[in-house]
Design an enzyme around this catalytic site. Sequence first.
Site, PDB file in Angstrom:
ATOM      1  N   GLN A 175      -9.062   3.128  -1.168  1.00  0.00           N
ATOM      2  CA  GLN A 175      -9.975   2.721  -0.130  1.00  0.00           C
ATOM      3  C   GLN A 175     -10.644   4.136   0.200  1.00  0.00           C
ATOM      4  O   GLN A 175      -9.995   5.078   0.527  1.00  0.00           O
ATOM      5  CB  GLN A 175      -9.328   2.086   0.967  1.00  0.00           C
ATOM      6  CG  GLN A 175     -10.355   1.611   2.116  1.00  0.00           C
ATOM      7  CD  GLN A 175      -9.566   0.779   2.918  1.00  0.00           C
ATOM      8  OE1 GLN A 175      -8.496   0.498   2.721  1.00  0.00           O
ATOM      9  NE2 GLN A 175     -10.265   0.257   4.188  1.00  0.00           N
TER      10      GLN A 175
ATOM     11  N   GLN B 116       5.417   0.870   0.146  1.00  0.00           N
ATOM     12  CA  GLN B 116       4.068   1.717   0.211  1.00  0.00           C
ATOM     13  C   GLN B 116       3.240   1.536   1.237  1.00  0.00           C
ATOM     14  O   GLN B 116       2.780   2.431   1.722  1.00  0.00           O
ATOM     15  CB  GLN B 116       3.345   1.321  -1.177  1.00  0.00           C
ATOM     16  CG  GLN B 116       1.938   2.413  -1.537  1.00  0.00           C
ATOM     17  CD  GLN B 116       0.907   1.517  -1.978  1.00  0.00           C
ATOM     18  OE1 GLN B 116       0.399   0.581  -1.147  1.00  0.00           O
ATOM     19  NE2 GLN B 116       0.315   1.732  -3.022  1.00  0.00           N
TER      20      GLN B 116
ATOM     21  N   ARG C  68      -2.677  -8.029   1.264  1.00  0.00           N
ATOM     22  CA  ARG C  68      -2.615  -6.676   1.784  1.00  0.00           C
ATOM     23  C   ARG C  68      -3.623  -6.425   2.824  1.00  0.00           C
ATOM     24  O   ARG C  68      -3.772  -5.862   3.659  1.00  0.00           O
ATOM     25  CB  ARG C  68      -2.506  -5.692   0.716  1.00  0.00           C
ATOM     26  CG  ARG C  68      -2.351  -4.224   0.892  1.00  0.00           C
ATOM     27  CD  ARG C  68      -2.306  -3.420  -0.192  1.00  0.00           C
ATOM     28  NE  ARG C  68      -1.846  -2.030  -0.039  1.00  0.00           N
ATOM     29  CZ  ARG C  68      -2.480  -1.010  -0.079  1.00  0.00           C
ATOM     30  NH1 ARG C  68      -3.787  -1.172   0.147  1.00  0.00           N
ATOM     31  NH2 ARG C  68      -2.156   0.212   0.175  1.00  0.00           N
TER      32      ARG C  68
ATOM     33  N   SER D   9      -2.833   4.693  -3.206  1.00  0.00           N
ATOM     34  CA  SER D   9      -2.793   4.004  -2.196  1.00  0.00           C
ATOM     35  C   SER D   9      -3.048   2.250  -2.839  1.00  0.00           C
ATOM     36  O   SER D   9      -2.386   2.191  -3.960  1.00  0.00           O
ATOM     37  CB  SER D   9      -3.644   4.005  -1.101  1.00  0.00           C
ATOM     38  OG  SER D   9      -3.411   3.278  -0.190  1.00  0.00           O
ATOM     39  N   LEU D  10      -4.214   1.794  -2.712  1.00  0.00           N
ATOM     40  CA  LEU D  10      -4.819   0.571  -3.017  1.00  0.00           C
ATOM     41  C   LEU D  10      -4.871   0.814  -4.670  1.00  0.00           C
ATOM     42  O   LEU D  10      -4.677  -0.293  -5.345  1.00  0.00           O
ATOM     43  CB  LEU D  10      -6.075  -0.109  -2.526  1.00  0.00           C
ATOM     44  CG  LEU D  10      -6.904  -1.083  -2.935  1.00  0.00           C
ATOM     45  CD1 LEU D  10      -7.560  -1.033  -4.163  1.00  0.00           C
ATOM     46  CD2 LEU D  10      -5.745  -2.222  -3.187  1.00  0.00           C
TER      47      LEU D  10
ATOM     48  N   HIS E 144       0.053   3.489   6.072  1.00  0.00           N
ATOM     49  CA  HIS E 144       1.085   4.519   5.441  1.00  0.00           C
ATOM     50  C   HIS E 144       1.811   5.277   6.379  1.00  0.00           C
ATOM     51  O   HIS E 144       2.143   6.678   6.376  1.00  0.00           O
ATOM     52  CB  HIS E 144       0.628   5.357   4.550  1.00  0.00           C
ATOM     53  CG  HIS E 144      -0.382   4.930   3.325  1.00  0.00           C
ATOM     54  ND1 HIS E 144       0.470   4.315   2.379  1.00  0.00           N
ATOM     55  CD2 HIS E 144      -1.347   4.760   3.067  1.00  0.00           C
ATOM     56  CE1 HIS E 144      -0.476   3.751   1.316  1.00  0.00           C
ATOM     57  NE2 HIS E 144      -1.441   4.007   1.673  1.00  0.00           N
TER      58      HIS E 144
END
Length: 293
Positions: free
Chosen positions: A11, A238, A114, A89-90, A189
């Site tokens: 993202q 995560q 998610r 991340s993603l 996170h």
Amino acid sequence: MTKTAWIFPGQGSQKIGMGIDLLEIDAAKAKFAQAEEILGWSVTEVCQSEDDKLSRTLYTQPCLYVVESLLVDLIQQQGQRPDLVAGHSLGEYIALYAAGVYDWAAGLTLVKRRAELMDNAAGGMMAALIGFDRDELEAQIQQTPDVVLANDNSPAQVVISGTPDAVNAVLSQVKSKRAVPLNVSGAFHSPLMAAAASEFEEVLRTVVFNPAQVPVLSNVEPTPAVDSEVIKERLRRQITGAVRWRETCECFRQEGIEQVIEIGPGNVLTGLIKRTHTDLILKNVSSAADLSA
């Protein structure tokens, strides 16, 4: 042969119009249609929306997954294979798809849930710091409740995450060249995402993970793994865990990687890498045209 890692941005890398060139490819067009069935909305419409729906987490994450995974399909059709994969991340979800850990629809189902959970998160804040003293930052985070180092992107760039009061307290105490609050709905996170992570586990349990065909570096544990249970456990952590991207880049050297290809819109990740790993060959694939070139 040149030892190569494929990396996938998350993202923040999205761009209006991304992936539209892929509509000229029949197999990609079919997957766009399949994505609409799974999501209940059109990826191509959102990617072209004038009201910038693409910047909202609910839409950003599935759109990135679809576009980046379609680029993976194309590059694999050319007979190319990586020696290692990683995503920010993603981006880790596309890395797992590229490594054959789950099928395309299962990955999109995970990303959909998610995105929904993270879009609904509230009450948190994230901020990027550029050009700072790491010891000073880490000491301040230790002294301040409810804030963590969320993204350790490079020696000179990090993101902190927590309650607004805690994040602002750290920003007020740590000198940096730039401090930029991020336009996100929650404290991604960080432990503040625990409720979302717990709900996400419900759908994660339903998805079958296969052993990875190439080693995967996880955000929370940047060491190569191919075992399906290890990979799933790392992905489970995560949402609340830190993105250890700086260590991921260091692992490239340890694993003998010579070339890194960023697959997805923009060049955010290769931009981070080139400042500290000048010996690596860096390439970007953000469109079908890049593959032709």
